[in-house]
Every structure is written in C-alpha cells, then in structure tokens.
Design an enzyme around this catalytic site. Structure first.
Site, PDB file in Angstrom:
ATOM      1  N   GLY A 136       4.953  -1.054   2.699  1.00 23.85           N
ATOM      2  CA  GLY A 136       4.144   0.145   2.530  1.00 23.85           C
ATOM      3  C   GLY A 136       4.957   1.422   2.475  1.00 23.85           C
ATOM      4  O   GLY A 136       5.990   1.558   3.123  1.00 23.85           O
TER       5      GLY A 136
ATOM      6  N   HIS B 225       0.812  -1.213   0.000  1.00 23.09           N
ATOM      7  CA  HIS B 225       0.000   0.000   0.000  1.00 23.09           C
ATOM      8  C   HIS B 225       0.850   1.269   0.000  1.00 23.09           C
ATOM      9  O   HIS B 225       1.914   1.341   0.605  1.00 23.09           O
ATOM     10  CB  HIS B 225      -0.923   0.012   1.220  1.00 23.09           C
ATOM     11  CG  HIS B 225      -0.189  -0.045   2.537  1.00 23.09           C
ATOM     12  ND1 HIS B 225       0.250   1.080   3.208  1.00 23.09           N
ATOM     13  CD2 HIS B 225       0.207  -1.096   3.292  1.00 23.09           C
ATOM     14  CE1 HIS B 225       0.858   0.727   4.321  1.00 23.09           C
ATOM     15  NE2 HIS B 225       0.850  -0.598   4.410  1.00 23.09           N
ATOM     16  N   ASP B 226       0.368   2.256  -0.735  1.00 24.40           N
ATOM     17  CA  ASP B 226       0.938   3.607  -0.742  1.00 24.40           C
ATOM     18  C   ASP B 226       2.321   3.690  -1.371  1.00 24.40           C
ATOM     19  O   ASP B 226       3.010   4.701  -1.230  1.00 24.40           O
ATOM     20  CB  ASP B 226       0.991   4.191   0.677  1.00 24.40           C
ATOM     21  CG  ASP B 226      -0.364   4.222   1.340  1.00 24.40           C
ATOM     22  OD1 ASP B 226      -1.235   4.979   0.877  1.00 24.40           O
ATOM     23  OD2 ASP B 226      -0.574   3.464   2.325  1.00 24.40           O
TER      24      ASP B 226
END
Length: 256
Positions: A137, A119-120
């Site tokens: 992440g 994520h991200d």
C-alpha cells in the site's frame, strides 16, 4: 463484442467497442473506455475507471476491495489510464480513506502474470512489473521503472523514474531516479545505463548521472553534503535535477 455468458451490471458504462469475454463479471460504478479488451473470467469492481485500449487477461481482479484491515467498505476508487496490458492473475486494489482514496495507474504499462498493486499506490507510465512482483500500500512507482520478477516493495516506498530492480529484490527504502537495485535488502548497483540509452538519453547526460551516482554512493558523504554537490552538477545537467528531487522527497530514506 460482449459474450452472452458475461455478467455486467446495468449501471456499468462500457464504450461501444469494448470486448468482454465469457464468465467475466463487471460490477456497478465501472467505466471502460474504447478499444479495451476484457478476457474471460475477469472480475472488475467499482468505483473503477479504465481508459482506452487496455487489454486485461483471464483471472485478473481489478478494482477489488483492498486488504487493509482498516478498510470498512468506503467507496474508494481505482483509476487506470490507456494502453495498459494486465496479464493473467494480476490484482489491482482500490484506495483507502487513510490516503487520497484512490489507486492510480498511468498508461502504457505492462503488469505481467500475478503482479499485485495494493491500495493507494500510484504507478506512472511505461512501467513494467514482471511476474509475481508485489507493491504494498501507498507505494509510488515512477515512469519507466522496471521491477524484476518476485520484487517485493514495502508500503510507502517510492521507486524513482527509470529505476531497474533485479529479480527478487526486497525494497524497504526509497530508490532514487535512474538507479539499478538488487538484493535482499535492495542495494544500489550503479545507474541504469542501458535503460537510459534505449530511451534516448545523451552520452553526456548518462556520464553526468554516473558522476552523480559516485557523489551519492562513493564519496562517503552525508545526504545533505551529497545534495550540495549534486546541485552544482545540475547546473550543467538538467537530468540531475530529477535525481535531486527524488532524494529530497524521500520520507523513508534512500537505499545506500
């Protein structure tokens, strides 16, 4: 172009020439651009936008909810550019509201089998992530970086442009532009000379980047002292400016 055994949500937006193989699932809030080929047994969840001429191989999972325990179902995004190759078993997760809410993948990248983009993350262009490489992440990966198989990158690390990581490298700090790194934990091993030659860097630019490497890693200077000398070198070599910026933007500290 779309196999009758595929399951596609009515709200998904696919260009007219998108190919979807059997037993693939494409969920709501997914957009897929022209020329993209989705193989069999692929799962794509939204909100996800995928550009043109991508190829996604079997058993890839694209746009799935992230594994961050703070994630509570917010409608975060995944944005993928053009001309990417996403091989078997690759996983790319959407972002979180704790960051900008979006995972971003550029164009012309190769994600080999079982690579993971958490994520991200922000992945640039022309990046190669070899088999079983995993970036946690909030990791940023610069253009033309090559991460060897089984490389593992700690959350929030930045991998600079034109970086080369050897097989099974464990990255716990930022890697500045142009550096070759290897080991557990990652240690610098010179400038990525061969990669720069292949991309058309001049002999003078490569020689100056080698001088810059010695300033950072051989003269036993503090980072602040090294930056002073690097700025002097940058007056005759603009490529060094990118190296300086990658060091100045580091929050975790650079490998040394």
């Amino acid at each position: 172009m779309i196999d009758s055994r595929a399951v596609i949500d009515p709200s998904a937006k696919l260009a007219s020439d998108v190919v979807v193989g059997p037993w693939s699932l494409i969920g709501p809030d997914v957009e897929i651009g022209a020329g993209t080929v989705v193989g069999p047994h692929v799962v794509i969840k939204g909100p996800t936008t995928i550009g043109k001429n991508n190829r996604i191989f079997q058993f890839a999972s694209v746009g799935e909810d992230c594994q961050d325990k703070k994630y509570a179902g917010e409608p975060t995004k995944l944005v993928i550019g053009d001309n990417n190759v996403i091989r078997e078993g690759v996983t790319i997760h959407r972002g979180t509201v704790q960051d900008a809410g979006v995972t971003q993948v550029g164009s012309d990248n190769l994600f080999m089998a079982y690579a993971h983009v958490a994520h991200d993350c922000i992945v640039g262009d022309h990046v190669i992530m070899a088999n079983n490489t995993a970036i946690a992440g909030h990791v940023h990966v610069g253009d033309w970086a090559v991460l060897g198989g089984f490389t593992a990158v700690h959350q929030f690390c930045h991998i600079g442009a034109h970086v080369m990581c050897g097989t099974s490298t464990v990255v716990l700090k930022d890697i500045p532009d142009y550096i070759m790194a290897n080991g557990n934990t990652a240690a610098p091993h010179g400038i990525n000379v061969e990669g720069l030659r292949r991309r058309g860097f001049s002999a003078d630019a490569i020689a100056n980047l080698r001088r810059a490497y010695k300033i950072i890693y051989r003269k036993k200077l503090t980072i602040a002292q090294a930056l002073v000398e690097l700025r002097e070198l940058a007056t005759s070599c603009p490529e060094v400016l990118s190296l300086i910026k990658s060091i100045e933007l580091s929050n975790r500290g650079i490998i040394r």
